[in-house]
Design an enzyme around this catalytic site. Sequence first.
Site, PDB file in Angstrom:
ATOM      1  N   PRO A 190       0.817  -1.221   0.000  1.00 27.96           N
ATOM      2  CA  PRO A 190       0.000   0.000   0.000  1.00 27.96           C
ATOM      3  C   PRO A 190       0.851   1.273   0.000  1.00 27.96           C
ATOM      4  O   PRO A 190       0.506   2.260  -0.657  1.00 27.96           O
ATOM      5  CB  PRO A 190      -0.821  -0.126   1.292  1.00 27.96           C
ATOM      6  N   CYS A 379     -19.904  28.030  27.799  1.00 24.27           N
ATOM      7  CA  CYS A 379     -20.752  28.614  26.749  1.00 24.27           C
ATOM      8  C   CYS A 379     -22.222  28.267  27.018  1.00 24.27           C
ATOM      9  O   CYS A 379     -22.817  28.806  27.940  1.00 24.27           O
ATOM     10  CB  CYS A 379     -20.291  28.141  25.369  1.00 24.27           C
ATOM     11  N   HIS A 515     -14.677  29.926  25.996  1.00 20.01           N
ATOM     12  CA  HIS A 515     -14.213  28.544  25.820  1.00 20.01           C
ATOM     13  C   HIS A 515     -12.781  28.393  26.339  1.00 20.01           C
ATOM     14  O   HIS A 515     -11.817  28.514  25.577  1.00 20.01           O
ATOM     15  CB  HIS A 515     -14.270  28.156  24.341  1.00 20.01           C
ATOM     16  N   GLU A 517     -11.192  25.799  27.046  1.00 22.23           N
ATOM     17  CA  GLU A 517     -10.509  24.612  26.520  1.00 22.23           C
ATOM     18  C   GLU A 517      -9.555  24.932  25.378  1.00 22.23           C
ATOM     19  O   GLU A 517      -8.584  24.193  25.140  1.00 22.23           O
ATOM     20  CB  GLU A 517     -11.536  23.560  26.057  1.00 22.23           C
TER      21      GLU A 517
END
Length: 542
Positions: A190, A379, A515, A517
């Site tokens: 492959p 949020c 946010h 994160e």
Amino acid sequence: MATNYIFVTGGVVSSLGKGIAAASLAAILEARGLNVTIMKLDPYINVDPGTMSPTQHGEVFVTQDGAETDLDLGHYERFIRTKMTKRNNFTAGKIYSEVLRKERRGDYLGATIQVIPHITNEIKSRVIDGAAGYDVAIVEVGGTVGDIESLPFLEALRQLAVQVGRERTIFMHLTLVPYIPTAGEVKTKPTQHSVKELLSIGIQPDVLICRSDRMIPPNERAKIALFCNVPERAVISLKDVSSIYQIPALLKSQGLDDFICQRFRLDCQEADLSEWEKVLYQEANPTGEVTIGMVGKYTELPDAYKSVNEALKHAGLTNRLTVNIKYIDSQDVETKGIDILKDLDGILIPGGFGYRGVEGKILTAQYARENNVPYLGICLGMQVAFIEYARHVAGLKGANSSEFDRTCEYPVIALITEWQDAEGNVEVRSDESDLGGTMRLGAQQCHLVAGSLAHQLYGSDIIEERHRHRYEVNNVIRPQVEKAGLKVTGLSADKKLVEIIEVPNHPWFVACQFHPEFTSTPRDGHPLFAGFVKAASENRKK
């Protein structure tokens, strides 16, 4: 110093981890003292992923300057110190729309607009612009070699390599080397066919990253090198690992960074991976564990909350804890009841859009508040907490968001119609605005109230966090909810928009409109997540 380019492509199958490999290589080069950036080129026709379903595409990562981008940019920021911007991600849709805009404006002086040269020139121009000022720019092309959609991007990079010189460009190709249990060996065919596909469009890879579930044996590496016209030392084995943060060390151990620095003739220091060694030590030596319930509507695809997942892991590193995430569909809370929330050490409700599952999230916020379970709302997670408090503590029966019920008596959450952006410009929105690119986006200042839990966690009066939302706390009704005891402990720079709320007389209940994160990293963590996981650990011990 002129910028050097590393073009990263993928073959055989998708989801091989090009973004992680690119970010890991960038981390090693950065550790050698080089100034590195990474770009992601996405061949899909959407202008950006902002309106794409999270269950199809994963999360939308928001940059400091407000670009809605691919989740791979989140990986980039978690691995290197460079902050991503609008220049670090563009799609085929963005390229085509820009070329068409220029054509309508008359920039091409009546020429027939074609993929070559107009589309490819636009791609090259954006790559050069995004790479400006860096020692090394790593450019990842989404999709798989052989896809029709990616052909203009690959042709543009082929041309760019010719124009800047092959001594300043490296093509790095990720490919699959599967292990066949019945044969008891890995198969290289492959990879050979994938390289053949690249060669057919004029690109000879310089480095092959071979993905497999095990290390590739030396004889198979030699075989790949011989049949793919690549030096044997440039055939890198990248096996499956338990933590993505092991990959920089794995690539370095095989001399990938040495090969690249020699190829680019860069005289730079040895890579200092001590910060990553510390991360791996913390990860491998936890002193306990916690279980966090993440209640959302896209729980069937964890990548929809990729940055939240990673931020929780980072908080685990900070606290030397293993964080187990239990994904809970908020609709299940509606149908099965709050019993499914028992035995959780902490509850997190992340961002989201739309009415589906909202009542389940409101029930979840109520459960966390009434049962003293540490709660972090992000949020929409802040908005449902505000709605819940308004309904059940402030006595505003039927309180809701105008996003979900436009005729409710108490729209405690409403559409933002006007606000100031980071530059002080006034942004205006209405119900008629397009969905794409019309939110409050990017980094915004937040002023914290002294003595609050948020102020204690951040250790600062003013912070900057990234946003992605349309709806805000309604300031007309807000005083009634505050009078009932809810504390607003963070406000926007103009003091008009609610950024953080806290529930008093609760072990740990913090919810934010932004946010957090998006700015958490494995090396530094994030104060909100670290505090939340610590509180969850203390709750577990009770």
